[in-house]
Design a protein around this motif. Structure first.
Motif, PDB file in Angstrom:
ATOM      1  N   HIS A  52       8.609  -4.394   3.803  1.00 20.15           N
ATOM      2  CA  HIS A  52       8.821  -3.266   3.234  1.00 20.15           C
ATOM      3  C   HIS A  52       9.005  -3.715   1.574  1.00 20.15           C
ATOM      4  CE1 HIS A  52      12.892  -4.477   4.080  1.00 20.15           C
ATOM      5  NE2 HIS A  52      13.361  -3.397   3.255  1.00 20.15           N
ATOM      6  N   ALA A  53       9.080  -2.484   0.930  1.00 20.45           N
ATOM      7  CA  ALA A  53       9.107  -2.455  -0.679  1.00 20.45           C
ATOM      8  C   ALA A  53      10.280  -2.844  -1.608  1.00 20.45           C
ATOM      9  CB  ALA A  53       8.292  -1.454  -1.164  1.00 20.45           C
ATOM     10  N   HIS A  54      11.488  -2.584  -0.555  1.00 24.94           N
ATOM     11  CA  HIS A  54      12.560  -3.049  -1.331  1.00 24.94           C
ATOM     12  C   HIS A  54      12.652  -4.347  -2.245  1.00 24.94           C
ATOM     13  CE1 HIS A  54      14.718   0.126   1.571  1.00 24.94           C
ATOM     14  NE2 HIS A  54      14.021   0.947   0.525  1.00 24.94           N
ATOM     15  N   SER A  75       0.751  -7.236   4.208  1.00 29.96           N
ATOM     16  CA  SER A  75       1.800  -6.175   4.402  1.00 29.96           C
ATOM     17  C   SER A  75       0.924  -4.899   4.546  1.00 29.96           C
ATOM     18  CB  SER A  75       2.311  -5.890   3.106  1.00 29.96           C
ATOM     19  OG  SER A  75       3.512  -5.067   3.240  1.00 29.96           O
ATOM     20  N   GLU A  78      -0.131   0.522   1.432  1.00 30.21           N
ATOM     21  CA  GLU A  78       0.554   0.724   0.112  1.00 30.21           C
ATOM     22  C   GLU A  78       1.208  -0.455  -0.601  1.00 30.21           C
ATOM     23  OE1 GLU A  78       0.193   4.178   2.789  1.00 30.21           O
ATOM     24  OE2 GLU A  78       0.950   2.137   3.140  1.00 30.21           O
ATOM     25  N   ILE A  79       1.568  -1.518   0.131  1.00 25.71           N
ATOM     26  CA  ILE A  79       2.355  -2.505  -0.500  1.00 25.71           C
ATOM     27  C   ILE A  79       1.244  -3.383  -0.999  1.00 25.71           C
ATOM     28  CG2 ILE A  79       3.694  -4.641  -0.233  1.00 25.71           C
ATOM     29  CD1 ILE A  79       5.640  -3.005   1.590  1.00 25.71           C
ATOM     30  N   TYR A  82      -0.646  -2.156  -3.884  1.00 26.33           N
ATOM     31  CA  TYR A  82       0.218  -2.214  -5.037  1.00 26.33           C
ATOM     32  C   TYR A  82       0.094  -3.359  -5.828  1.00 26.33           C
ATOM     33  CZ  TYR A  82       4.718  -2.430  -7.782  1.00 26.33           C
ATOM     34  OH  TYR A  82       5.723  -2.582  -8.662  1.00 26.33           O
ATOM     35  N   SER A 115      11.321   2.408   2.188  1.00 17.48           N
ATOM     36  CA  SER A 115      10.254   1.344   1.536  1.00 17.48           C
ATOM     37  C   SER A 115       9.795   2.089   0.172  1.00 17.48           C
ATOM     38  CB  SER A 115       9.156   1.240   2.304  1.00 17.48           C
ATOM     39  OG  SER A 115       8.490   0.387   1.864  1.00 17.48           O
ATOM     40  N   PHE A 117       9.440   0.871  -4.135  1.00 17.93           N
ATOM     41  CA  PHE A 117       9.557  -0.324  -5.284  1.00 17.93           C
ATOM     42  C   PHE A 117      10.498   0.217  -6.276  1.00 17.93           C
ATOM     43  CE2 PHE A 117       5.326  -1.323  -3.550  1.00 17.93           C
ATOM     44  CZ  PHE A 117       5.178  -2.504  -3.334  1.00 17.93           C
ATOM     45  N   THR A 121       7.856   3.591  -7.116  1.00 14.01           N
ATOM     46  CA  THR A 121       6.443   3.555  -6.232  1.00 14.01           C
ATOM     47  C   THR A 121       6.421   3.527  -4.768  1.00 14.01           C
ATOM     48  OG1 THR A 121       5.210   2.586  -8.017  1.00 14.01           O
ATOM     49  CG2 THR A 121       3.994   2.628  -5.865  1.00 14.01           C
ATOM     50  N   TYR A 122       5.861   4.516  -3.873  1.00 16.25           N
ATOM     51  CA  TYR A 122       6.386   4.439  -2.634  1.00 16.25           C
ATOM     52  C   TYR A 122       5.633   3.352  -1.870  1.00 16.25           C
ATOM     53  CZ  TYR A 122       4.994   6.236   2.167  1.00 16.25           C
ATOM     54  OH  TYR A 122       5.122   6.338   3.474  1.00 16.25           O
ATOM     55  N   GLY A 123       6.370   2.827  -1.027  1.00 12.14           N
ATOM     56  CA  GLY A 123       6.014   1.336  -0.647  1.00 12.14           C
ATOM     57  C   GLY A 123       5.408   1.527   0.908  1.00 12.14           C
TER      58      GLY A 123
END
Length: 229
Positions: A52-54, A75, A78-79, A82, A115, A117, A121-123
């Motif tokens: 996930h994007a954390h 991933s 979305e990730i 990105y 999730s 960033f 930004t939505y992850g």
């Protein structure tokens, strides 16, 4: 299969001479001395798997991609998108079928978390990974609570190892991870996502004891230590 733990959720899996780095968190990690170049203590990376994007799971992706050529980031869509926009080679997947890679087959699995960033930004949907290899199967849950969908994982083959968060508050705690291991029919668990920060601190000996009482092995590795499964 060789598994090396670096702290928090960061691990390297060595499968068929390919190194898969899971959720890289070095530069902002309090367990690493800022004076030490972590790039000198890790092997060449072939793949990066992001759950996930954390920030504490993705913060070193760009630095690693600049230093190790031909890294492939795997991933969710979305990730992957990105990092693709930043010129990084990516492979986007989502909840669905297994996908074949040189190290084996990989499936993106459900996780109950969030999730996003650091820049907002939505992850995409958080997840985990199920790896099928001829050396055995490994399940990486990613950050999650215990979820009933974990019951599906054993349908794809017996697990040699499950990598589960145990620190609580943001993820499963010890007792929930034991329930998860029952769902997974998994007897050997590598605990992650604990003790990095004060609010996810655990009693390591008590944690291992609780798993032992349930007939399971909880492995808690020191920074940079390795197991073979």
């Amino acid at each position: 299969m060789k598994v090396t733990f670096f702290s928090h959720s960061t691990c390297i899996l060595e499968i068929h001479e390919k190194n898969l780095l899971i959720d890289p968190f070095f530069s902002g990690n309090p367990f690493f001395d800022k004076k030490i170049n972590f790039l000198k203590i890790i092997p060449k990376i072939d793949y990066i798997l992001l759950t996930h994007a954390h920030y504490d799971h993705v913060c070193d992706v760009e630095l690693l991609s600049r230093n190790f050529h031909n890294i492939l980031v795997i991933s969710n869509y979305e990730i992957s998108n990105y990092f693709c926009k930043k010129g990084i080679k990516t492979y986007g997947i989502n909840y669905g079928s297994f996908t074949s890679f040189p190290f084996g087959k990989l499936k993106y699995t459900w996780a109950a978390h969030s999730s996003v960033f650091n820049d907002g930004t939505y992850g995409g949907n958080p997840g985990g990974f199920l790896l099928q290899t001829d050396e055995g199967n490994i399940y990486i849950s990613g950050d999650t609570s215990v979820i009933y969908e974990m019951n599906l994982i054993p349908n794809f083959g017996k697990l040699k190892l499950s990598i589960l968060p145990i620190g609580g508050r943001y993820t499963m705690d010890i007792e929930e991870a034991i329930i998860a291991s029952d769902f997974l029919k998994s007897e050997k668990i590598l605990g992650v996502h604990y003790n990095t920060f004060e609010d996810i601190r655990i009693d390591k000996e008590q944690a291992k004891k609780r798993f032992f009482e349930k007939g399971k092995e909880l492995i808690l590795l020191e920074k940079g230590k390795t197991i073979y499964v």
